[in-house]
Write a protein that holds these residues in place. Structure first.
Motif, PDB file in Angstrom:
ATOM      1  N   ASN A  67      50.413  42.355  86.456  1.00 35.52           N
ATOM      2  CA  ASN A  67      49.660  42.677  85.249  1.00 35.52           C
ATOM      3  C   ASN A  67      50.337  43.797  84.460  1.00 35.52           C
ATOM      4  OD1 ASN A  67      47.363  42.102  83.602  1.00 35.52           O
ATOM      5  ND2 ASN A  67      46.450  44.011  84.330  1.00 35.52           N
ATOM      6  N   ARG A  68      50.847  44.807  85.157  1.00 37.09           N
ATOM      7  CA  ARG A  68      51.558  45.898  84.482  1.00 37.09           C
ATOM      8  C   ARG A  68      52.832  45.370  83.817  1.00 37.09           C
ATOM      9  NH1 ARG A  68      53.285  49.302  88.515  1.00 37.09           N
ATOM     10  NH2 ARG A  68      51.102  49.580  89.060  1.00 37.09           N
ATOM     11  N   ALA A  69      53.563  44.513  84.515  1.00 39.04           N
ATOM     12  CA  ALA A  69      54.779  43.917  83.938  1.00 39.04           C
ATOM     13  C   ALA A  69      54.436  43.089  82.704  1.00 39.04           C
ATOM     14  CB  ALA A  69      55.488  43.066  84.977  1.00 39.04           C
ATOM     15  N   ARG A  70      53.327  42.355  82.761  1.00 32.68           N
ATOM     16  CA  ARG A  70      52.892  41.542  81.618  1.00 32.68           C
ATOM     17  C   ARG A  70      52.586  42.428  80.414  1.00 32.68           C
ATOM     18  NH1 ARG A  70      48.516  41.291  79.373  1.00 32.68           N
ATOM     19  NH2 ARG A  70      47.370  42.238  81.089  1.00 32.68           N
ATOM     20  N   ARG A  71      51.907  43.544  80.645  1.00 30.98           N
ATOM     21  CA  ARG A  71      51.573  44.454  79.538  1.00 30.98           C
ATOM     22  C   ARG A  71      52.845  45.017  78.898  1.00 30.98           C
ATOM     23  NH1 ARG A  71      47.747  46.700  83.153  1.00 30.98           N
ATOM     24  NH2 ARG A  71      49.019  48.584  83.217  1.00 30.98           N
ATOM     25  N   ILE A 132      42.774  38.101  82.063  1.00 29.99           N
ATOM     26  CA  ILE A 132      43.580  38.464  83.235  1.00 29.99           C
ATOM     27  C   ILE A 132      43.389  39.945  83.561  1.00 29.99           C
ATOM     28  CG2 ILE A 132      45.962  38.834  84.018  1.00 29.99           C
ATOM     29  CD1 ILE A 132      46.673  36.185  82.570  1.00 29.99           C
ATOM     30  N   THR A 133      43.420  40.789  82.533  1.00 30.20           N
ATOM     31  CA  THR A 133      43.231  42.229  82.733  1.00 30.20           C
ATOM     32  C   THR A 133      41.863  42.522  83.330  1.00 30.20           C
ATOM     33  OG1 THR A 133      44.715  42.729  80.894  1.00 30.20           O
ATOM     34  CG2 THR A 133      43.207  44.472  81.560  1.00 30.20           C
ATOM     35  N   LEU A 134      40.835  41.895  82.792  1.00 34.73           N
ATOM     36  CA  LEU A 134      39.477  42.108  83.291  1.00 34.73           C
ATOM     37  C   LEU A 134      39.335  41.630  84.735  1.00 34.73           C
ATOM     38  CD1 LEU A 134      36.522  42.946  82.655  1.00 34.73           C
ATOM     39  CD2 LEU A 134      36.155  40.582  81.942  1.00 34.73           C
ATOM     40  N   LEU A 135      39.804  40.433  85.030  1.00 31.75           N
ATOM     41  CA  LEU A 135      39.690  39.890  86.387  1.00 31.75           C
ATOM     42  C   LEU A 135      40.521  40.687  87.388  1.00 31.75           C
ATOM     43  CD1 LEU A 135      39.755  36.070  85.560  1.00 31.75           C
ATOM     44  CD2 LEU A 135      37.800  37.394  86.390  1.00 31.75           C
ATOM     45  N   THR A 147      41.637  35.128  93.268  1.00 28.34           N
ATOM     46  CA  THR A 147      40.454  34.340  92.972  1.00 28.34           C
ATOM     47  C   THR A 147      40.852  33.142  92.111  1.00 28.34           C
ATOM     48  OG1 THR A 147      39.939  35.587  90.969  1.00 28.34           O
ATOM     49  CG2 THR A 147      38.967  36.387  93.050  1.00 28.34           C
ATOM     50  N   GLU A 148      40.060  32.113  92.180  1.00 32.91           N
ATOM     51  CA  GLU A 148      40.359  30.874  91.435  1.00 32.91           C
ATOM     52  C   GLU A 148      40.446  31.107  89.914  1.00 32.91           C
ATOM     53  OE1 GLU A 148      41.516  26.988  91.231  1.00 32.91           O
ATOM     54  OE2 GLU A 148      41.118  28.085  93.062  1.00 32.91           O
ATOM     55  N   PRO A 149      39.456  31.816  89.299  1.00 36.81           N
ATOM     56  CA  PRO A 149      39.570  32.036  87.847  1.00 36.81           C
ATOM     57  C   PRO A 149      40.826  32.823  87.456  1.00 36.81           C
ATOM     58  CG  PRO A 149      37.363  32.592  88.609  1.00 36.81           C
ATOM     59  CD  PRO A 149      38.197  32.338  89.833  1.00 36.81           C
ATOM     60  N   LEU A 150      41.158  33.832  88.243  1.00 35.90           N
ATOM     61  CA  LEU A 150      42.351  34.626  87.950  1.00 35.90           C
ATOM     62  C   LEU A 150      43.609  33.780  88.076  1.00 35.90           C
ATOM     63  CD1 LEU A 150      43.470  37.390  87.231  1.00 35.90           C
ATOM     64  CD2 LEU A 150      43.468  37.952  89.662  1.00 35.90           C
ATOM     65  N   TRP A 154      46.317  32.891  85.036  1.00 35.41           N
ATOM     66  CA  TRP A 154      47.748  33.161  85.183  1.00 35.41           C
ATOM     67  C   TRP A 154      48.567  31.884  85.040  1.00 35.41           C
ATOM     68  CZ3 TRP A 154      50.743  37.032  84.447  1.00 35.41           C
ATOM     69  CH2 TRP A 154      50.321  38.338  84.666  1.00 35.41           C
ATOM     70  N   LYS A 155      48.071  30.784  85.588  1.00 32.88           N
ATOM     71  CA  LYS A 155      48.798  29.512  85.469  1.00 32.88           C
ATOM     72  C   LYS A 155      48.938  29.105  84.009  1.00 32.88           C
ATOM     73  CE  LYS A 155      47.809  27.467  89.970  1.00 32.88           C
ATOM     74  NZ  LYS A 155      47.098  26.431  90.714  1.00 32.88           N
ATOM     75  N   ARG A 156      47.861  29.222  83.248  1.00 33.79           N
ATOM     76  CA  ARG A 156      47.920  28.880  81.815  1.00 33.79           C
ATOM     77  C   ARG A 156      48.857  29.818  81.075  1.00 33.79           C
ATOM     78  NH1 ARG A 156      41.710  28.218  82.242  1.00 33.79           N
ATOM     79  NH2 ARG A 156      41.565  26.022  82.750  1.00 33.79           N
ATOM     80  N   TRP A 157      48.799  31.101  81.407  1.00 35.61           N
ATOM     81  CA  TRP A 157      49.676  32.082  80.779  1.00 35.61           C
ATOM     82  C   TRP A 157      51.134  31.720  81.061  1.00 35.61           C
ATOM     83  CZ3 TRP A 157      53.438  35.674  81.687  1.00 35.61           C
ATOM     84  CH2 TRP A 157      53.587  36.711  80.746  1.00 35.61           C
ATOM     85  N   PHE A 158      51.435  31.352  82.311  1.00 38.71           N
ATOM     86  CA  PHE A 158      52.805  31.003  82.684  1.00 38.71           C
ATOM     87  C   PHE A 158      53.263  29.692  82.059  1.00 38.71           C
ATOM     88  CE2 PHE A 158      52.957  34.247  86.033  1.00 38.71           C
ATOM     89  CZ  PHE A 158      54.258  34.686  85.853  1.00 38.71           C
ATOM     90  N   VAL A 159      52.381  28.739  81.853  1.00 37.70           N
ATOM     91  CA  VAL A 159      52.776  27.492  81.177  1.00 37.70           C
ATOM     92  C   VAL A 159      53.278  27.809  79.773  1.00 37.70           C
ATOM     93  CG1 VAL A 159      51.881  25.365  80.146  1.00 37.70           C
ATOM     94  CG2 VAL A 159      51.353  25.909  82.526  1.00 37.70           C
ATOM     95  N   LEU A 160      52.538  28.636  79.049  1.00 35.41           N
ATOM     96  CA  LEU A 160      52.969  29.024  77.702  1.00 35.41           C
ATOM     97  C   LEU A 160      54.274  29.819  77.765  1.00 35.41           C
ATOM     98  CD1 LEU A 160      49.486  30.042  76.302  1.00 35.41           C
ATOM     99  CD2 LEU A 160      50.829  28.043  75.640  1.00 35.41           C
TER     100      LEU A 160
END
Length: 181
Positions: A67-71, A132-135, A147-150, A154-160
């Motif tokens: 998450n830090r790397a993403r930010r 992602i940040t909230l979860l 967790t499944e929602p998290l 992340w999977k959707r974020w990585f697809v983009l």
């Protein structure tokens, strides 16, 4: 009367204006290339270095690091996108669009793909990243798996992210084709 060291050149001298325009174009071109390299390089760094590195960590620290790397990546990306938009517009204003040689067609395709990349990044930044940040913040330190929602976000974020990783080199090659036509 002229004193020693005082220039007699007119500030609007065509020679000086031409040199100033060439300097501005060169600086603009350099900034455009560096911004492109930062964005595309950041995409690949995140995919091939940051993301794989977290697999060696336990789930909670892995989430925090990723998450830090993403930010940090998103900050770099928005700076690069802003500079690309600014330098691209300046290039257009300084040189215009030459006719012939397929320049217009290549420009339109490059612009469309660049805008698609920006759209994907907007989805990453404004749709998936806040969730992602909230979860991630809500995740307990003792978890043994994501967790499944998290994981889904992340999977959707990585697809983009992977789509932009595929489009980036195409946009760079189109830019190279433009410089050659």
């Amino acid at each position: 009367m002229q004193t020693i060291g005082q220039s007699t050149r007119d500030p609007l001298d065509p020679f000086l204006l031409t040199r100033l325009i060439i300097l501005l174009q060169t600086l603009n071109h350099w900034l455009h290339i560096v911004s492109s390299a930062a964005w595309i390089g950041g995409i690949y760094y995140f995919l091939f270095v940051s993301a794989p590195a977290v697999h060696a960590l336990t789930p909670k620290p892995a989430l925090d690091v990723l998450n830090r790397a993403r930010r940090h990546f998103q900050i770099l990306t928005w700076v690069a996108i802003s500079l690309l938009l600014l330098t691209g517009l300046l290039k257009f204003l300084l040189t215009g669009i030459p006719s012939g040689g397929g320049y217009r067609g290549i420009s339109v395709v490059k612009l469309f793909l660049f805008l698609a990349m920006i759209f994907h990044h907007c989805l990453q930044s404004f749709k998936y990243s806040p969730r992602i940040t909230l979860l991630t913040a809500q995740t307990q330190p003792e978890i043994t798996a994501w967790t499944e929602p998290l994981q889904n976000h992340w999977k959707r974020w990585f697809v983009l992210h992977k789509i932009n990783a595929a489009l980036g080199p195409i946009v760079l090659l189109l830019g190279l084709a433009l410089s050659r036509s």
